[in-house]
Design an enzyme around this catalytic site. Structure first.
Site, PDB file in Angstrom:
ATOM      1  N   LYS A 163      33.881  41.483  43.791  1.00  0.00           N
ATOM      2  CA  LYS A 163      34.598  41.386  45.039  1.00  0.00           C
ATOM      3  C   LYS A 163      35.923  40.431  44.601  1.00  0.00           C
ATOM      4  O   LYS A 163      37.225  40.709  44.918  1.00  0.00           O
ATOM      5  CB  LYS A 163      33.869  40.860  46.111  1.00  0.00           C
ATOM      6  CG  LYS A 163      33.121  41.576  46.614  1.00  0.00           C
ATOM      7  CD  LYS A 163      31.996  40.938  47.652  1.00  0.00           C
ATOM      8  CE  LYS A 163      30.969  42.022  48.221  1.00  0.00           C
ATOM      9  NZ  LYS A 163      29.921  41.613  49.229  1.00  0.00           N
ATOM     10  N   GLN A 175      27.912  35.517  50.497  1.00  0.00           N
ATOM     11  CA  GLN A 175      27.132  36.627  50.177  1.00  0.00           C
ATOM     12  C   GLN A 175      25.501  36.494  50.615  1.00  0.00           C
ATOM     13  O   GLN A 175      25.108  35.456  50.774  1.00  0.00           O
ATOM     14  CB  GLN A 175      27.258  36.439  48.765  1.00  0.00           C
ATOM     15  CG  GLN A 175      26.428  37.602  47.911  1.00  0.00           C
ATOM     16  CD  GLN A 175      27.177  39.071  47.835  1.00  0.00           C
ATOM     17  OE1 GLN A 175      28.195  39.174  48.054  1.00  0.00           O
ATOM     18  NE2 GLN A 175      26.324  39.980  48.281  1.00  0.00           N
ATOM     19  N   ASP A 196      33.744  40.558  56.973  1.00  0.00           N
ATOM     20  CA  ASP A 196      32.748  41.494  56.927  1.00  0.00           C
ATOM     21  C   ASP A 196      32.491  42.324  58.251  1.00  0.00           C
ATOM     22  O   ASP A 196      31.704  43.079  58.376  1.00  0.00           O
ATOM     23  CB  ASP A 196      31.296  40.912  56.717  1.00  0.00           C
ATOM     24  CG  ASP A 196      31.003  40.849  55.128  1.00  0.00           C
ATOM     25  OD1 ASP A 196      31.312  41.630  54.306  1.00  0.00           O
ATOM     26  OD2 ASP A 196      30.518  39.647  54.782  1.00  0.00           O
TER      27      ASP A 196
END
Ligand code: NAD
Length: 295
Positions: free
Chosen positions: A53, A97, A120
């Protein structure tokens, strides 16, 4: 004859567009977009995901600030760090995460991230906005962050001009990060959607009727060519590691491809789109929060 839905090609195109937008932005304005990433613990797979990422951000012209925390970090400390990042004006997105160590509630963490930095798209406010949306185009225009994997699935279908309106869609898996939000996106695109899950009794009949099938269960071998109809479009979200160390989807690619009109490979199908849409969400949220309309 089937056609491969190539997530690497679609990702490359979208990432180039994002990169062009960030460089135009930096030329005109004295801002730099920045994503904060947090990793708690030493899970090897999570470390690779975070590294990928961060690299993708850098290629797209998005800075990142990474925070590594030990697995023993108290929940309250993590929540405090998120609170601080929520208040930092130069941070455009916050990504924690998952999975988290068992003493930390993922729900509390998700709820703590400010909805306007929720790259997200997992915050209940943003999920609610997705649920309440009346049509797809206005949802996109509103800049609400949409969960990356479902959004990536829609972008794949869009790139290959695959019709959704009026189609029957079967989604296997009902998680909050894939199956459930994906069902809402398909509804907004006027599909007739059925979600199947581990307790569904007549999944085979539902799958056989479906024009588009999405597998998102993490169960290798769940779907094969005998179960789908001729001309089916298959999106395989599943990631399963075989005993040979290779990555496999939920579907048996070899048998499904014989009947499919379009099919995603695993790897190289849906996978690359997830990080791409994370970059997209970071850009969109950054521009929106900073009040930048045209770049
Ligand atoms: P999850 O474990 O939260 O959910 C799995 C879902 O599958 C559940 O809703 C369950 O009811 C359903 N299920 C289980 N057995 C079933 C069956 N026999 N028939 C129908 N449904 C069944 O998983 P998740 O987080 O949604 O992820 C699903 C898969 O997608 C995993 O393999 C994960 O690694 C993968 N994934 C891939 C990406 C990507 O970028 N490609 C992103 C997220 C998740």
């Amino acid at each position: 004859m089937y056609k491969i839905i190539d997530g690497k090609i679609v990702s490359k195109k979208i990432r180039e567009e994002i990169q062009q937008k960030t460089s135009a932005l930096y030329k005109d304005k004295s801002v730099k977009l920045k994503l904060a990433t947090i990793l708690v613990g030493n899970d090897p797979a999570s470390k690779i995901y975070i590294k990928n990422k961060i690299n993708a951000c850098s290629e797209a012209g998005i800075e990142s600030e990474h925070i590594d925390l030990p697995a023993t970090t108290p929940e309250s400390e993590l929540l405090g760090i998120i609170d601080k990042l929520n208040g930092e004006v130069e941070i455009d997105g916050i990504l924690v995460q998952l999975p988290l160590p068992s003493h930390i509630s993922a729900d509390k963490v998700t709820d703590k991230i400010s909805p306007d930095k929720d790259v997200d798209g997992f915050h209940p406010y943003n999920q609610g906005r997705l649920l309440a949306a009346k049509d797809y185009d206005s949802l996109i225009k509103s800049g609400i962050p949409i969960p990356c994997t479902p959004y990536g699935c829609l972008k794949l279908l869009e790139y290959y001009n695959i019709d959704i309106s009026g189609k029957r869609v079967a989604i296997l898996g009902r998680s909050n990060i894939v199956g459930k939000p994906l069902s809402l996106l398909f509804l907004l695109k006027n599909a007739t959607v059925t979600i199947c899950h581990s307790k569904t009794k007549d999944a085979k009949e539902i799958i056989r009727e479906a024009d588009i099938v999405v597998c998102a269960t993490g169960k290798r071998g769940l779907l094969n060519g005998d179960m789908v109809k001729e001309g089916v479009v298959l999106l395989d979200v599943g990631i399963n590691r075989g005993e040979d160390g290779k990555i496999y989807g939920d579907a048996d690619f070899e048998s499904v491809k014989e009947k499919a009109s379009f099919i995603t490979p695993v790897p190289g199908g849906v996978g690359p789109m997830t990080i791409t849409m994370l970059l997209y969400n970071t850009l969109t949220l950054g521009l929106k929060r900073r009040g930048i309309i045209n770049i």
